[in-house]
Write a protein that holds these residues in place. Sequence first.
Motif, PDB file in Angstrom:
ATOM      1  N   ILE A 103      -4.187   0.117  -0.346  1.00  0.00           N
ATOM      2  CA  ILE A 103      -3.593  -0.719   0.842  1.00  0.00           C
ATOM      3  C   ILE A 103      -4.387  -0.487   2.140  1.00  0.00           C
ATOM      4  N   ASP A 104      -4.849   0.698   2.455  1.00  0.00           N
ATOM      5  CA  ASP A 104      -5.719   0.709   3.441  1.00  0.00           C
ATOM      6  C   ASP A 104      -7.006  -0.074   3.491  1.00  0.00           C
ATOM      7  N   LYS A 105      -7.529   0.049   2.319  1.00  0.00           N
ATOM      8  CA  LYS A 105      -8.767  -0.709   2.411  1.00  0.00           C
ATOM      9  C   LYS A 105      -8.566  -2.419   2.257  1.00  0.00           C
ATOM     10  N   ALA A 106      -7.428  -2.450   1.548  1.00  0.00           N
ATOM     11  CA  ALA A 106      -7.151  -4.151   1.674  1.00  0.00           C
ATOM     12  C   ALA A 106      -6.923  -4.560   2.908  1.00  0.00           C
ATOM     13  N   GLY A 107      -6.240  -3.706   3.788  1.00  0.00           N
ATOM     14  CA  GLY A 107      -5.812  -3.945   5.212  1.00  0.00           C
ATOM     15  C   GLY A 107      -7.067  -4.141   6.038  1.00  0.00           C
ATOM     16  N   LYS A 108      -8.153  -3.502   5.609  1.00  0.00           N
ATOM     17  CA  LYS A 108      -9.393  -3.570   6.440  1.00  0.00           C
ATOM     18  C   LYS A 108     -10.256  -4.697   5.858  1.00  0.00           C
ATOM     19  N   GLY A 109      -9.835  -5.553   4.972  1.00  0.00           N
ATOM     20  CA  GLY A 109     -10.563  -6.640   4.417  1.00  0.00           C
ATOM     21  C   GLY A 109     -10.929  -6.581   3.080  1.00  0.00           C
ATOM     22  N   SER A 110     -10.796  -5.553   2.351  1.00  0.00           N
ATOM     23  CA  SER A 110     -11.445  -5.373   0.977  1.00  0.00           C
ATOM     24  C   SER A 110     -10.668  -6.351  -0.284  1.00  0.00           C
ATOM     25  N   GLU A 153      -7.072  -4.804  -7.070  1.00  0.00           N
ATOM     26  CA  GLU A 153      -6.567  -3.721  -7.638  1.00  0.00           C
ATOM     27  C   GLU A 153      -5.090  -3.517  -7.633  1.00  0.00           C
ATOM     28  N   ILE A 154      -4.809  -3.669  -6.337  1.00  0.00           N
ATOM     29  CA  ILE A 154      -3.285  -3.527  -5.986  1.00  0.00           C
ATOM     30  C   ILE A 154      -2.474  -4.564  -7.010  1.00  0.00           C
ATOM     31  N   ALA A 172      -2.421  -3.542 -10.473  1.00  0.00           N
ATOM     32  CA  ALA A 172      -1.288  -2.209 -10.705  1.00  0.00           C
ATOM     33  C   ALA A 172      -0.186  -2.499 -10.646  1.00  0.00           C
ATOM     34  N   TYR A 173       0.247  -3.291  -9.773  1.00  0.00           N
ATOM     35  CA  TYR A 173       1.468  -4.011  -9.750  1.00  0.00           C
ATOM     36  C   TYR A 173       1.988  -4.814 -10.844  1.00  0.00           C
ATOM     37  N   PHE A 174       0.964  -5.747 -11.262  1.00  0.00           N
ATOM     38  CA  PHE A 174       1.345  -6.539 -12.478  1.00  0.00           C
ATOM     39  C   PHE A 174       1.519  -5.672 -13.874  1.00  0.00           C
ATOM     40  N   THR A 175       0.790  -4.559 -13.867  1.00  0.00           N
ATOM     41  CA  THR A 175       0.798  -3.849 -15.143  1.00  0.00           C
ATOM     42  C   THR A 175       1.646  -2.706 -15.261  1.00  0.00           C
ATOM     43  N   GLY A 176       2.034  -1.994 -13.661  1.00  0.00           N
ATOM     44  CA  GLY A 176       2.956  -1.025 -13.461  1.00  0.00           C
ATOM     45  C   GLY A 176       2.094   0.273 -13.692  1.00  0.00           C
ATOM     46  N   SER A 177       0.831   0.132 -13.667  1.00  0.00           N
ATOM     47  CA  SER A 177      -0.036   1.228 -13.835  1.00  0.00           C
ATOM     48  C   SER A 177       0.081   2.592 -12.725  1.00  0.00           C
ATOM     49  N   LEU A 178       0.404   1.989 -11.550  1.00  0.00           N
ATOM     50  CA  LEU A 178       0.789   3.001 -10.501  1.00  0.00           C
ATOM     51  C   LEU A 178       2.003   3.288 -10.275  1.00  0.00           C
ATOM     52  N   GLU A 179       3.008   2.482 -10.307  1.00  0.00           N
ATOM     53  CA  GLU A 179       4.421   2.774 -10.200  1.00  0.00           C
ATOM     54  C   GLU A 179       5.258   3.231 -11.511  1.00  0.00           C
ATOM     55  N   GLY A 180       4.641   2.979 -12.617  1.00  0.00           N
ATOM     56  CA  GLY A 180       5.385   3.144 -13.890  1.00  0.00           C
ATOM     57  C   GLY A 180       6.120   2.039 -14.382  1.00  0.00           C
ATOM     58  N   LYS A 181       6.019   0.856 -13.637  1.00  0.00           N
ATOM     59  CA  LYS A 181       6.775  -0.394 -14.139  1.00  0.00           C
ATOM     60  C   LYS A 181       6.190  -1.289 -13.306  1.00  0.00           C
ATOM     61  N   PRO A 186       6.359  -7.748 -10.231  1.00  0.00           N
ATOM     62  CA  PRO A 186       5.812  -8.974 -10.172  1.00  0.00           C
ATOM     63  C   PRO A 186       5.791  -9.718  -8.589  1.00  0.00           C
ATOM     64  N   VAL A 187       6.885  -9.334  -8.042  1.00  0.00           N
ATOM     65  CA  VAL A 187       6.762  -9.737  -6.729  1.00  0.00           C
ATOM     66  C   VAL A 187       5.633  -9.208  -5.819  1.00  0.00           C
ATOM     67  N   LYS A 188       5.550  -8.116  -6.157  1.00  0.00           N
ATOM     68  CA  LYS A 188       4.553  -7.334  -5.144  1.00  0.00           C
ATOM     69  C   LYS A 188       3.131  -7.728  -5.686  1.00  0.00           C
ATOM     70  N   ALA A 189       3.006  -7.967  -7.210  1.00  0.00           N
ATOM     71  CA  ALA A 189       1.702  -8.167  -7.721  1.00  0.00           C
ATOM     72  C   ALA A 189       1.293  -9.632  -7.206  1.00  0.00           C
ATOM     73  N   LYS A 190       2.229 -10.688  -7.096  1.00  0.00           N
ATOM     74  CA  LYS A 190       1.909 -12.012  -6.704  1.00  0.00           C
ATOM     75  C   LYS A 190       1.522 -11.982  -5.230  1.00  0.00           C
ATOM     76  N   LYS A 191       2.176 -11.215  -4.632  1.00  0.00           N
ATOM     77  CA  LYS A 191       2.011 -11.175  -3.112  1.00  0.00           C
ATOM     78  C   LYS A 191       0.580 -10.787  -2.729  1.00  0.00           C
ATOM     79  N   TRP A 192       0.062  -9.663  -3.393  1.00  0.00           N
ATOM     80  CA  TRP A 192      -1.403  -9.100  -3.228  1.00  0.00           C
ATOM     81  C   TRP A 192      -2.484 -10.094  -4.010  1.00  0.00           C
ATOM     82  N   ALA A 193      -1.968 -10.678  -5.306  1.00  0.00           N
ATOM     83  CA  ALA A 193      -2.711 -11.763  -5.710  1.00  0.00           C
ATOM     84  C   ALA A 193      -2.982 -12.913  -4.927  1.00  0.00           C
TER      85      ALA A 193
END
Length: 68
Positions: A13-20, A26-27, A30-39, A42-49
Motif C-alpha cells: 500500500i505504501d509503494k502504491a501510494g508512491k505511484g507503483s 499485486e494488492i 491479493a484481495y481478489f484471491t484472498g492470499s493475504l487476508e485469507g479470504k 472483491p470490493v477492495k480488489a476492484k478498487k485497487w484494480a
Amino acid sequence: MDIQKKQKLLDLIDKAGKGSIEAAEEIAEAYFTGSLEGKANPVKAKKWASYAAKHGSEKAAEILKSPN
C-alpha cells in the motif's frame, strides 16, 4: 492475517501510494484471491484494480473483467 502478511500488505500500500502500479496490481490480485487476508475481498480488489488499470495495467484490467 498473520503479521508477515499484514506487513507485506502495508508495504505494498505504501509503494502504491508512491505511484507503483505494480504494487497496486499485486494488492488487487491479493484481495481478489484472498492470499493475504485469507479470504477474497472483491470490493477492495476492484478498487485497487481500477486504480492500476487507469494507469495502464493490463493485469489489473483482467481482474476487473472477472465475475467476482
